[in-house]
Design a protein around this motif. Structure first.
Motif, PDB file in Angstrom:
ATOM      1  N   ILE A 127       5.057  11.926   4.557  1.00 21.76           N
ATOM      2  CA  ILE A 127       4.540  10.749   3.855  1.00 21.76           C
ATOM      3  C   ILE A 127       4.333   9.581   4.815  1.00 21.76           C
ATOM      4  O   ILE A 127       3.315   8.883   4.765  1.00 21.76           O
ATOM      5  CB  ILE A 127       5.484  10.343   2.716  1.00 21.76           C
ATOM      6  N   ASP A 128       5.280   9.362   5.715  1.00 20.81           N
ATOM      7  CA  ASP A 128       5.173   8.229   6.638  1.00 20.81           C
ATOM      8  C   ASP A 128       3.954   8.366   7.537  1.00 20.81           C
ATOM      9  O   ASP A 128       3.227   7.393   7.772  1.00 20.81           O
ATOM     10  CB  ASP A 128       6.445   8.112   7.481  1.00 20.81           C
ATOM     11  N   ILE A 161       0.814   7.675   5.583  1.00 22.66           N
ATOM     12  CA  ILE A 161       0.666   6.231   5.355  1.00 22.66           C
ATOM     13  C   ILE A 161       0.217   5.532   6.632  1.00 22.66           C
ATOM     14  O   ILE A 161      -0.587   4.586   6.585  1.00 22.66           O
ATOM     15  CB  ILE A 161       1.984   5.646   4.816  1.00 22.66           C
ATOM     16  N   VAL A 207       5.732   1.460   9.198  1.00 24.75           N
ATOM     17  CA  VAL A 207       5.589   1.813   7.781  1.00 24.75           C
ATOM     18  C   VAL A 207       6.939   2.097   7.129  1.00 24.75           C
ATOM     19  O   VAL A 207       7.008   2.524   5.982  1.00 24.75           O
ATOM     20  CB  VAL A 207       4.634   3.021   7.594  1.00 24.75           C
ATOM     21  N   LYS A 261       0.832  -1.208   0.000  1.00 18.93           N
ATOM     22  CA  LYS A 261       0.000   0.000   0.000  1.00 18.93           C
ATOM     23  C   LYS A 261       0.862   1.250   0.000  1.00 18.93           C
ATOM     24  O   LYS A 261       0.530   2.246  -0.645  1.00 18.93           O
ATOM     25  CB  LYS A 261      -0.941  -0.002   1.211  1.00 18.93           C
ATOM     26  N   ARG A 262       1.976   1.212   0.740  1.00 15.92           N
ATOM     27  CA  ARG A 262       2.874   2.376   0.765  1.00 15.92           C
ATOM     28  C   ARG A 262       3.331   2.725  -0.649  1.00 15.92           C
ATOM     29  O   ARG A 262       3.291   3.885  -1.059  1.00 15.92           O
ATOM     30  CB  ARG A 262       4.083   2.073   1.655  1.00 15.92           C
ATOM     31  N   ILE A 284       0.487   4.253  -2.583  1.00 12.04           N
ATOM     32  CA  ILE A 284       0.195   5.620  -2.137  1.00 12.04           C
ATOM     33  C   ILE A 284       1.182   6.603  -2.741  1.00 12.04           C
ATOM     34  O   ILE A 284       0.812   7.667  -3.254  1.00 12.04           O
ATOM     35  CB  ILE A 284       0.215   5.684  -0.594  1.00 12.04           C
ATOM     36  N   ILE A 285       2.473   6.262  -2.692  1.00 12.89           N
ATOM     37  CA  ILE A 285       3.495   7.154  -3.246  1.00 12.89           C
ATOM     38  C   ILE A 285       3.296   7.326  -4.749  1.00 12.89           C
ATOM     39  O   ILE A 285       3.441   8.432  -5.301  1.00 12.89           O
ATOM     40  CB  ILE A 285       4.896   6.608  -2.911  1.00 12.89           C
ATOM     41  N   THR A 306      -3.100   3.238   6.636  1.00 10.71           N
ATOM     42  CA  THR A 306      -2.942   1.784   6.821  1.00 10.71           C
ATOM     43  C   THR A 306      -3.261   1.343   8.248  1.00 10.71           C
ATOM     44  O   THR A 306      -3.032   0.190   8.602  1.00 10.71           O
ATOM     45  CB  THR A 306      -1.506   1.338   6.458  1.00 10.71           C
TER      46      THR A 306
END
Length: 501
Positions: A474-475, A478, A490, A181-182, A185-186, A482
């Motif tokens: 971003i982390d 995420i 993550v 998923k990460r 997403i990016i 999630t």
């Protein structure tokens, strides 16, 4: 009391040593027979496990070639079952002596859990209804010399899971879903911005000045130039130089580095994105923020309603907007904006027991500290907190109606900041004065205060158009998307203290 009872680890250590020895003996046996698995360079696969399971009706009776790691093994005599795990998941294999031959079957019996094998055979369903591969060809591709954690214990030690992520991914395959998923997403972040005319660029990671944020940097030394350099704490000042140079919309996503504390929300290196849009303002990038998060949720999760812990969150735009000082007044009962001086603000703050070192704080820093201590954790639904004090916003434009605050926002979800943006300060005279004020803070012992950047001042004097700027963690985003509660969950390889051997 026996020696083993005195030292319970001794027996387990001996057992582990026996396992390691036996596995190496098995490898030596294969090598003596000219079947060293480590010389194999390639294996042709036709299918993955879940591809077969999901399309069984079309594939039943057909041949398939798969490769994966043995995760379980049972049976005796002349037939046995095992499960192999590949990138997609697990599938059962059925191995019979009369199918693969006596020599190959004898070798198969020596295979251990953790070994990586390639198998070929017919796709079928067993009498118990499990989709399987009836193997007629089998090859050991890699001999695992270390045992995996026992299935009934698993890899539960959280620190060990982070430290040995490769084992975590094997024995806790659900972890893999977070990182898949990460990546998605990016990818969707880039897609969203590229479709809106933003240009992705690259700026230096090694800087001569730690600029663009208030943070403690990592310091290194360049031998050839004989100068200290800093790993970037932000890429803001370089990106704004590009706006000066004539690019209207730019962004960069990558690693940032801050030499600060570690907790569920902070890792010394982390991923962030910053973007800048010429002729926009903080309202422009607020709109981008909420629309971007909504877009990602729809594209990756197929919904804007998510669960975080026991909270239900609605990510659909527009998000709530509220001024920082209004939130502080609501939570503490004190309207600090009415204070006419720093001293008056300090007197008002004496009633707030969560704020430390009040006598050293300005009015703006008191408002910011009160927000962090009394308000931040209670912001659950997506919210833009606006109008940060000038004292804590050295790069943001002042609000024309109240020059004590800036046209800045931070976006919060579930009590966590995920984004920071503002109308960029483009007045070089004002900017230099704020840098000077930050230098005084550094001299007073604040090693997170901003350094002076003369070249950036020079760029502003050349002329920065009105600009809206945005940074997103971003982390942390995420983590929200999630439903994970530590930044280490993550990051594939979070920063860890070396083991004390």
């Amino acid at each position: 009391m026996t020696k083993e009872e005195n030292h319970p680890m001794d027996e387990r250590e001996r057992e582990l040593n026996d396992i390691l020895r036996v596995r190496r003996e098995k490898l030596a046996y294969l090598q003596e027979k000219g079947k060293n698995p480590f010389v194999i360079e390639k294996y042709e696969r036709t299918h993955y496990s879940q591809e077969i399971i999901h399309n069984f009706e079309q594939l039943e009776g057909k041949r398939a070639s798969l490769a994966g790691r043995i995760m379980s093994k049972r049976g005796h005599g002349k037939a046995g079952f095992a499960h192999i795990q590949d990138m997609q998941g697990k599938i059962q294999i059925y191995v019979r002596m009369d199918q693969i031959g006596e020599e190959a079957y004898e070798e198969y019996k020596t295979y251990d859990i953790g070994d990586i094998v390639g198998v070929e055979g017919e796709i079928f369903r067993t009498k118990k209804g499990e989709i399987s591969i009836k193997v007629d060809k089998m090859q050991l591709l890699t001999k695992s010399l270390q045992p995996l954690p026992e299935k009934w214990h698993g890899l539960k030690d959280q620190e060990l899971r982070y430290r040995q992520r490769y084992i975590d991914l094997i024995v806790n395959p659900e972890v893999k879903d977070v990182f898949i998923k990460r990546t998605k997403i990016i990818k969707k972040i880039r897609e969203f911005l590229d479709d809106r005319g933003y240009l992705e660029v690259e700026t230096p990671i090694l800087n001569t000045i730690a600029g663009g944020a208030n943070a403690r940097p990592f310091i290194t030394h360049h031998n050839t130039l004989d100068i200290d350099m800093y790993l970037r704490i932000a890429n803001e000042l370089y990106l704004k130089r590009l706006i000066v140079g004539g690019f209207d919309k730019v962004y960069e996503m990558g690693r940032m580095f801050r030499n600060e504390g570690m907790d569920p929300k902070h890792n010394p290196e982390y991923t962030a994105i910053e973007l800048y849009e010429a002729y926009g303002d903080y309202h422009t990038v607020m709109k981008i923020t909420e629309e971007l998060v909504e877009y990602i949720a729809k594209e990756v999760l197929e919904t804007t309603k998510i669960t975080y812990g026991d909270l239900e969150i609605e990510l659909k735009a527009p998000w709530k907007r509220v001024s920082m000082h209004e939130l502080v007044a609501e939570k503490t009962g004190i309207d600090f904006m009415k204070a006419q001086s720093d001293e008056e603000a300090r007197k008002l703050a004496k009633n707030l027991d969560k704020i430390e070192n009040i006598d050293q704080l300005t009015k703006g820093k008191i408002i910011n500290a009160a927000f962090e201590e009394y308000c931040e954790s209670d912001i659950i639904q997506p919210t833009f907190v606006l109008h940060h004090p000038v004292d804590v916003s050295p790069l943001a434009k002042r609000n024309p109606n109240n020059p004590e605050v800036t046209n800045r926002f931070e976006a919060f979800i579930c009590g966590r900041e995920i984004a920071n943006g503002f109308s960029e300060l483009n007045d070089p005279i004002d900017q230099k004065q704020r840098f000077i004020a930050q230098l005084k803070d550094r001299e007073a012992g604040d090693d997170e205060a901003h350094m002076m950047d003369e070249d950036f001042i020079n760029a502003l004097e050349v002329g920065l158009p009105p600009t809206g700027g945005l940074g997103i963690g971003i982390d942390r985003l995420i983590m929200i998307l999630t439903n994970t509660h530590s930044i280490r969950d993550v990051l594939l390889f979070p920063t860890m203290k070396p083991e004390n051997k």
